[in-house]
Design a protein around this motif. Structure first.
Motif, PDB file in Angstrom:
ATOM      1  N   SER A  94      73.789 -37.055 -84.604  1.00 37.72           N
ATOM      2  CA  SER A  94      72.591 -37.588 -83.701  1.00 37.72           C
ATOM      3  C   SER A  94      71.702 -36.168 -83.296  1.00 37.72           C
ATOM      4  CB  SER A  94      72.902 -38.083 -82.405  1.00 37.72           C
ATOM      5  OG  SER A  94      73.642 -37.261 -81.533  1.00 37.72           O
ATOM      6  N   PHE A 130      71.443 -41.265 -77.464  1.00 39.30           N
ATOM      7  CA  PHE A 130      71.288 -41.881 -78.785  1.00 39.30           C
ATOM      8  C   PHE A 130      72.130 -43.225 -78.821  1.00 39.30           C
ATOM      9  CE2 PHE A 130      71.995 -41.780 -83.409  1.00 39.30           C
ATOM     10  CZ  PHE A 130      70.664 -41.661 -83.719  1.00 39.30           C
ATOM     11  N   VAL A 131      73.454 -43.068 -78.757  1.00 39.98           N
ATOM     12  CA  VAL A 131      74.141 -44.261 -78.913  1.00 39.98           C
ATOM     13  C   VAL A 131      74.038 -45.307 -78.171  1.00 39.98           C
ATOM     14  CG1 VAL A 131      76.822 -44.817 -78.815  1.00 39.98           C
ATOM     15  CG2 VAL A 131      76.084 -42.900 -79.736  1.00 39.98           C
ATOM     16  N   SER A 133      71.132 -46.092 -76.770  1.00 41.23           N
ATOM     17  CA  SER A 133      70.121 -46.681 -77.345  1.00 41.23           C
ATOM     18  C   SER A 133      70.201 -47.777 -78.306  1.00 41.23           C
ATOM     19  CB  SER A 133      68.934 -45.744 -77.717  1.00 41.23           C
ATOM     20  OG  SER A 133      69.205 -44.968 -78.800  1.00 41.23           O
ATOM     21  N   LEU A 134      71.343 -47.415 -79.234  1.00 43.49           N
ATOM     22  CA  LEU A 134      71.703 -48.413 -80.420  1.00 43.49           C
ATOM     23  C   LEU A 134      72.452 -49.594 -80.092  1.00 43.49           C
ATOM     24  CD1 LEU A 134      72.479 -45.738 -83.004  1.00 43.49           C
ATOM     25  CD2 LEU A 134      70.642 -47.419 -83.142  1.00 43.49           C
ATOM     26  N   SER A 179      64.485 -49.368 -80.662  1.00 43.87           N
ATOM     27  CA  SER A 179      65.091 -48.766 -79.389  1.00 43.87           C
ATOM     28  C   SER A 179      65.708 -47.573 -79.490  1.00 43.87           C
ATOM     29  CB  SER A 179      66.424 -49.567 -78.939  1.00 43.87           C
ATOM     30  OG  SER A 179      66.947 -48.925 -77.749  1.00 43.87           O
ATOM     31  N   CYS A 180      66.073 -46.963 -80.721  1.00 43.46           N
ATOM     32  CA  CYS A 180      66.610 -45.532 -80.795  1.00 43.46           C
ATOM     33  C   CYS A 180      65.289 -44.710 -81.315  1.00 43.46           C
ATOM     34  CB  CYS A 180      67.697 -45.652 -82.042  1.00 43.46           C
ATOM     35  SG  CYS A 180      68.336 -44.024 -82.376  1.00 43.46           S
ATOM     36  N   TYR A 183      63.676 -43.746 -78.157  1.00 40.98           N
ATOM     37  CA  TYR A 183      64.472 -42.715 -77.581  1.00 40.98           C
ATOM     38  C   TYR A 183      64.291 -41.394 -77.861  1.00 40.98           C
ATOM     39  CZ  TYR A 183      68.600 -40.023 -76.196  1.00 40.98           C
ATOM     40  OH  TYR A 183      69.294 -39.044 -75.411  1.00 40.98           O
TER      41      TYR A 183
END
Length: 194
Positions: A94, A130-131, A133-134, A179-180, A183
């Motif tokens: 990421s 990052f995670v 957001s997923l 979503s990701c 971000y």
């Protein structure tokens, strides 16, 4: 799987370029510039291929690991190894993900090294964000895929056409990626504002 794979291969990158551009500039377009979309598509595909190959290489050792752990279900060990490596690759990789909004904006000068330089000072908060957001939509995607897989109701006896069964996982996957992308776009934008 064919409809889902085709949608993943082309529709998601096309939509994500437009989404990044919307989040960053407010520009509303159905499609981003063709060259920009092609570069985005290439990077996304290569990332997926690299993570998948790495996961498969590690999972190839699952029979040996299952024997060492005293487990008889080699398939379970293989799946756990594959998805663990895939998740670790997403988490650690990421740090280079800011190249995606940069590519979507046509910023050819922004490299993976620039992404690393901007994300490293954030420590673990960036990959965790990052995670996170997923995760919510990624979980919906997984549930949708399991529902389609377990339903097994395709063909003439199906109450729904096959494409309708794929709508839930495709919509959930787009929501996870959007979503990701939001971000990443917000963090990429922060570098542009003094």
């Amino acid at each position: 799987w064919l409809p889902y794979n085709l949608a993943s291969a082309f529709a998601f990158p096309i939509a994500l370029v437009a989404w990044h551009r919307y989040v960053i500039t407010g520009e509303v377009r159905a499609f981003g510039p063709v060259g920009v979309t092609a570069r985005y598509l290439w990077r996304l595909w290569m990332l997926g291929v690299m993570l998948s190959l790495l996961g498969k290489l590690v999972a190839a050792n699952s029979p040996d690991l299952a024997r060492v752990l005293g487990m008889t279900d080699k398939h379970l060990v293989s799946e756990l190894l594959y998805w663990s490596v895939f998740a670790l690759g997403i988490y650690r990789g990421s740090a280079f993900a800011l190249v995606f909004p940069a590519v979507a904006m046509g910023d050819r000068d922004f490299t993976g090294a620039d992404s690393l330089r901007l994300t490293k000072p954030r420590g673990n908060s960036f990959p965790l964000g990052f995670v996170v957001s997923l995760l919510p939509f990624g979980a919906f995607w997984w549930v949708g895929m399991e529902m389609v897989r377990r339903a097994g109701v395709t063909g003439p006896s199906s109450p729904l056409p096959e494409y309708a069964l794929w709508l839930l996982p495709i919509a959930a996957m787009f929501a996870a990626l959007a979503s990701c992308a939001t971000y990443l776009s917000r963090i990429y934008m922060a570098r542009l504002t003094p």
